[in-house]
Design a protein around this motif. Structure first.
Motif, PDB file in Angstrom:
ATOM      1  N   THR A  82      -3.485  13.271  -3.459  1.00 17.01           N
ATOM      2  CA  THR A  82      -4.448  12.321  -4.194  1.00 17.01           C
ATOM      3  C   THR A  82      -3.682  11.224  -5.018  1.00 17.01           C
ATOM      4  OG1 THR A  82      -4.235  13.971  -5.827  1.00 17.01           O
ATOM      5  CG2 THR A  82      -6.012  14.378  -4.207  1.00 17.01           C
ATOM      6  N   PRO A  83      -3.443  10.201  -4.450  1.00 17.55           N
ATOM      7  CA  PRO A  83      -2.784   9.129  -5.062  1.00 17.55           C
ATOM      8  C   PRO A  83      -3.490   8.759  -6.302  1.00 17.55           C
ATOM      9  CG  PRO A  83      -3.997   8.055  -3.297  1.00 17.55           C
ATOM     10  CD  PRO A  83      -4.259   9.809  -3.264  1.00 17.55           C
ATOM     11  N   ASN A  84      -2.457   8.223  -7.336  1.00 23.53           N
ATOM     12  CA  ASN A  84      -3.020   7.812  -8.730  1.00 23.53           C
ATOM     13  C   ASN A  84      -3.612   6.441  -8.585  1.00 23.53           C
ATOM     14  OD1 ASN A  84      -0.844   5.980  -8.898  1.00 23.53           O
ATOM     15  ND2 ASN A  84       0.268   7.362  -9.780  1.00 23.53           N
ATOM     16  N   ARG A  85      -4.010   5.965  -9.591  1.00 26.56           N
ATOM     17  CA  ARG A  85      -4.889   4.725  -9.807  1.00 26.56           C
ATOM     18  C   ARG A  85      -3.826   3.693  -9.477  1.00 26.56           C
ATOM     19  NH1 ARG A  85      -9.731   2.592 -10.940  1.00 26.56           N
ATOM     20  NH2 ARG A  85      -9.724   0.023 -11.802  1.00 26.56           N
ATOM     21  N   TYR A  86      -2.693   3.596 -10.044  1.00 23.34           N
ATOM     22  CA  TYR A  86      -1.640   2.664  -9.605  1.00 23.34           C
ATOM     23  C   TYR A  86      -1.615   2.395  -8.140  1.00 23.34           C
ATOM     24  CZ  TYR A  86       2.669  -0.162  -9.260  1.00 23.34           C
ATOM     25  OH  TYR A  86       3.530  -1.141  -8.902  1.00 23.34           O
ATOM     26  N   VAL A  87      -1.283   3.502  -7.458  1.00 20.35           N
ATOM     27  CA  VAL A  87      -0.902   3.522  -6.109  1.00 20.35           C
ATOM     28  C   VAL A  87      -2.120   2.947  -5.348  1.00 20.35           C
ATOM     29  CG1 VAL A  87      -0.615   4.820  -4.041  1.00 20.35           C
ATOM     30  CG2 VAL A  87       0.627   5.453  -5.969  1.00 20.35           C
ATOM     31  N   CYS A  88      -3.506   3.369  -5.535  1.00 12.92           N
ATOM     32  CA  CYS A  88      -4.498   2.809  -4.711  1.00 12.92           C
ATOM     33  C   CYS A  88      -4.528   1.486  -5.010  1.00 12.92           C
ATOM     34  CB  CYS A  88      -5.809   3.707  -5.347  1.00 12.92           C
ATOM     35  SG  CYS A  88      -5.566   5.415  -4.932  1.00 12.92           S
ATOM     36  N   GLU A  89      -4.687   0.721  -6.495  1.00  9.53           N
ATOM     37  CA  GLU A  89      -4.777  -0.572  -6.759  1.00  9.53           C
ATOM     38  C   GLU A  89      -3.784  -1.468  -5.789  1.00  9.53           C
ATOM     39  OE1 GLU A  89      -5.019  -3.663 -10.464  1.00  9.53           O
ATOM     40  OE2 GLU A  89      -4.439  -1.451 -10.944  1.00  9.53           O
ATOM     41  N   GLN A  90      -2.649  -0.881  -5.690  1.00 12.08           N
ATOM     42  CA  GLN A  90      -1.531  -1.784  -5.188  1.00 12.08           C
ATOM     43  C   GLN A  90      -1.991  -1.864  -3.680  1.00 12.08           C
ATOM     44  OE1 GLN A  90       0.392  -3.619  -6.851  1.00 12.08           O
ATOM     45  NE2 GLN A  90      -0.507  -2.352  -8.639  1.00 12.08           N
ATOM     46  N   VAL A  91      -2.559  -0.660  -2.972  1.00 11.19           N
ATOM     47  CA  VAL A  91      -2.874  -0.772  -1.703  1.00 11.19           C
ATOM     48  C   VAL A  91      -3.957  -1.780  -1.616  1.00 11.19           C
ATOM     49  CG1 VAL A  91      -3.566   0.460   0.634  1.00 11.19           C
ATOM     50  CG2 VAL A  91      -1.975   1.401  -1.140  1.00 11.19           C
ATOM     51  N   PHE A  92      -5.007  -1.669  -2.251  1.00  8.73           N
ATOM     52  CA  PHE A  92      -6.361  -2.266  -2.169  1.00  8.73           C
ATOM     53  C   PHE A  92      -5.873  -3.795  -2.326  1.00  8.73           C
ATOM     54  CE2 PHE A  92      -9.355   1.051  -3.671  1.00  8.73           C
ATOM     55  CZ  PHE A  92     -10.138   1.195  -2.334  1.00  8.73           C
ATOM     56  N   ARG A  93      -4.861  -4.148  -3.312  1.00  4.64           N
ATOM     57  CA  ARG A  93      -4.493  -5.469  -3.459  1.00  4.64           C
ATOM     58  C   ARG A  93      -3.858  -6.099  -2.283  1.00  4.64           C
ATOM     59  NH1 ARG A  93      -5.400  -8.049  -8.136  1.00  4.64           N
ATOM     60  NH2 ARG A  93      -5.869  -6.863  -9.918  1.00  4.64           N
ATOM     61  N   HIS A  94      -2.972  -5.325  -1.589  1.00  6.33           N
ATOM     62  CA  HIS A  94      -2.265  -5.563  -0.147  1.00  6.33           C
ATOM     63  C   HIS A  94      -3.761  -6.072   0.638  1.00  6.33           C
ATOM     64  CE1 HIS A  94       0.404  -5.037   3.106  1.00  6.33           C
ATOM     65  NE2 HIS A  94      -0.531  -4.416   3.589  1.00  6.33           N
ATOM     66  N   VAL A  95      -4.521  -5.358   0.746  1.00  4.81           N
ATOM     67  CA  VAL A  95      -5.516  -5.442   1.788  1.00  4.81           C
ATOM     68  C   VAL A  95      -6.327  -6.914   1.265  1.00  4.81           C
ATOM     69  CG1 VAL A  95      -7.698  -4.811   3.112  1.00  4.81           C
ATOM     70  CG2 VAL A  95      -5.687  -3.053   2.497  1.00  4.81           C
ATOM     71  N   TRP A  96      -6.937  -6.779  -0.054  1.00  3.31           N
ATOM     72  CA  TRP A  96      -8.379  -7.498  -0.511  1.00  3.31           C
ATOM     73  C   TRP A  96      -7.688  -8.841  -1.092  1.00  3.31           C
ATOM     74  CZ3 TRP A  96     -11.886  -7.639   2.594  1.00  3.31           C
ATOM     75  CH2 TRP A  96     -12.434  -6.315   3.282  1.00  3.31           C
ATOM     76  N   CYS A  97      -6.521  -8.978  -1.351  1.00  6.71           N
ATOM     77  CA  CYS A  97      -6.017 -10.026  -2.456  1.00  6.71           C
ATOM     78  C   CYS A  97      -5.090 -10.968  -1.674  1.00  6.71           C
ATOM     79  CB  CYS A  97      -5.428  -9.377  -3.692  1.00  6.71           C
ATOM     80  SG  CYS A  97      -6.741  -8.461  -4.610  1.00  6.71           S
ATOM     81  N   SER A  98      -4.514 -10.871  -0.511  1.00  6.76           N
ATOM     82  CA  SER A  98      -3.537 -11.769  -0.195  1.00  6.76           C
ATOM     83  C   SER A  98      -4.087 -12.583   1.020  1.00  6.76           C
ATOM     84  CB  SER A  98      -2.503 -10.808   0.675  1.00  6.76           C
ATOM     85  OG  SER A  98      -2.889 -10.287   1.844  1.00  6.76           O
ATOM     86  N   GLY A  99      -5.242 -12.117   1.722  1.00 12.18           N
ATOM     87  CA  GLY A  99      -5.683 -13.230   2.762  1.00 12.18           C
ATOM     88  C   GLY A  99      -4.984 -13.132   3.866  1.00 12.18           C
ATOM     89  N   GLN A 100      -3.800 -11.926   3.889  1.00 16.40           N
ATOM     90  CA  GLN A 100      -2.831 -12.060   5.283  1.00 16.40           C
ATOM     91  C   GLN A 100      -3.547 -10.605   5.957  1.00 16.40           C
ATOM     92  OE1 GLN A 100       1.195 -12.216   4.003  1.00 16.40           O
ATOM     93  NE2 GLN A 100       0.683 -12.704   2.160  1.00 16.40           N
ATOM     94  N   ASP A 101      -2.605 -10.355   7.170  1.00 13.64           N
ATOM     95  CA  ASP A 101      -2.830  -9.104   7.868  1.00 13.64           C
ATOM     96  C   ASP A 101      -2.799  -8.013   7.386  1.00 13.64           C
ATOM     97  OD1 ASP A 101      -3.187  -7.419   9.979  1.00 13.64           O
ATOM     98  OD2 ASP A 101      -1.957  -8.347  11.475  1.00 13.64           O
ATOM     99  N   ALA A 102      -3.645  -7.054   6.924  1.00 14.33           N
ATOM    100  CA  ALA A 102      -3.412  -5.946   6.204  1.00 14.33           C
ATOM    101  C   ALA A 102      -2.680  -4.917   6.834  1.00 14.33           C
ATOM    102  CB  ALA A 102      -4.809  -5.308   5.903  1.00 14.33           C
ATOM    103  N   ALA A 103      -2.685  -4.910   8.108  1.00 11.70           N
ATOM    104  CA  ALA A 103      -2.019  -3.949   9.038  1.00 11.70           C
ATOM    105  C   ALA A 103      -0.627  -4.497   9.553  1.00 11.70           C
ATOM    106  CB  ALA A 103      -2.924  -3.631  10.390  1.00 11.70           C
ATOM    107  N   ASP A 104      -0.063  -5.426   9.028  1.00 11.60           N
ATOM    108  CA  ASP A 104       1.086  -5.997   9.437  1.00 11.60           C
ATOM    109  C   ASP A 104       2.258  -4.827   9.262  1.00 11.60           C
ATOM    110  OD1 ASP A 104       2.738  -8.493  10.340  1.00 11.60           O
ATOM    111  OD2 ASP A 104       3.681  -7.929   8.569  1.00 11.60           O
TER     112      ASP A 104
END
Length: 213
Positions: free
Chosen positions: A102-124
Motif C-alpha cells: 500500500t504505497p504512500n502518497r508520495y510514491v503514488c504522486e511520483q508514478v502519476f506524474r510519470h504518466v500524466w505530466c511528461s507527455g512521454q511513453d509511460a511504459a518506456d
C-alpha cells in the motif's frame, strides 16, 4: 477516524484527477487513506467491459474531458505518447515500495506524474528504470511476492464489486469516480441522507430489459 481505501490504476487519468483533489475533499475530516494499486484491465475483463479508451469516440471525449477537468483544477496533465498502455511495471513498482503493498502518497504522486505530466511513453523501460532508481523500492518489483500482492489487491477490488477506478471504499460503501468526491465528503461528515432509503433504492428496482450479446 475513518480509513478510506483508494483503489487506483495509474493508467486512469480520472484517478490522477481524484488523487489531486482528494486532500481538499477531505479537508477538516479526521481520516486515513490507504492506496491500493489494482489492474484496471483485469477488472474490465471480469465484468465483460471495454475500457473508455477502447471505444474510439469515447476515447476522444475522455481525453478532451480530462484535459478540461485538469484545467479547471489547475492540475498539470499531458496526455502520454501512447494510451492505453501496459501499466504492470508501474503498478508493481508502487506495490514494491511498501511492505504491505500500500504505497504512500508520495510514491503514488511520483508514478502519476510519470504518466500524466511528461507527455512521454509511460511504459518506456528506460523511463521506468529511472523512476525505480528515484523511488528505491524496498522489495523486488519482479518478485512473486509483489506480483501476488498486486493480484490480491485486484481480486479484493473485484470481490467488493468494484468495476472502475478511482474507487473509494469506506465502511461498507463504495464511491466511484473523481466526481464522487463531494458525495464521499458528505458521508464522512455524517449527512443523514445516507441513513435514508435512497442509498438502498437500487435494490428495489429490477432490470427491465437485457441485451443479447
Amino acid at each position: 477516524m475513518k480509513t478510506i481505501t483508494f483503489y487506483l490504476d495509474f493508467i486512469s487519468p480520472y484517478a490522477w484527477l481524484a488523487f489531486n483533489a482528494l486532500p481538499q475533499a477531505l479537508q477538516g475530516i479526521s481520516h486515513r487513506v490507504e492506496h491500493r494499486p489494482v489492474l484496471f484491465g483485469a477488472m474490465l475483463k471480469h465484468h465483460g467491459q471495454l475500457g473508455p479508451a477502447e471505444i474510439a469516440s469515447k476515447r476522444d471525449w475522455t481525453y478532451r474531458q480530462v484535459l478540461w477537468l485538469a484545467h479547471q483544477q489547475g492540475l498539470e496533465l499531458k496526455l502520454p505518447a501512447a494510451h492505453p498502455f501496459n501499466p504492470l511495471g508501474l503498478l508493481r513498482l508502487a506495490v514494491a515500495c511498501d511492505a504491505q503493498g500500500t504505497p504512500n502518497r508520495y510514491v503514488c504522486e511520483q508514478v502519476f506524474r510519470h504518466v500524466w505530466c511528461s507527455g512521454q511513453d509511460a511504459a518506456d523501460t528506460e523511463r521506468l528504470a529511472v523512476l525505480t532508481a528515484e523511488l528505491q523500492p524496498t522489495r523486488d518489483m519482479a518478485s512473486p511476492e509483489v506480483k501476488q500482492a498486486l493480484q490480491a489487491n485486484t481480486e479484493q477490488a473485484i470481490a467488493l464489486g468494484l468495476f472502475g477506478v478511482p474507487s473509494f471504499v469506506v465502511d461498507d460503501k463504495v464511491f466511484w469516480g473523481q466526481d464522487a468526491l463531494p458525495m464521499l465528503r458528505a458521508y464522512l461528515l455524517g449527512d443523514p441522507w445516507f441513513d435514508g432509503p435512497d442509498w438502498d433504492a437500487v435494490n428495489h428496482t429490477t432490470v427491465g430489459v437485457r441485451r443479447n450479446t
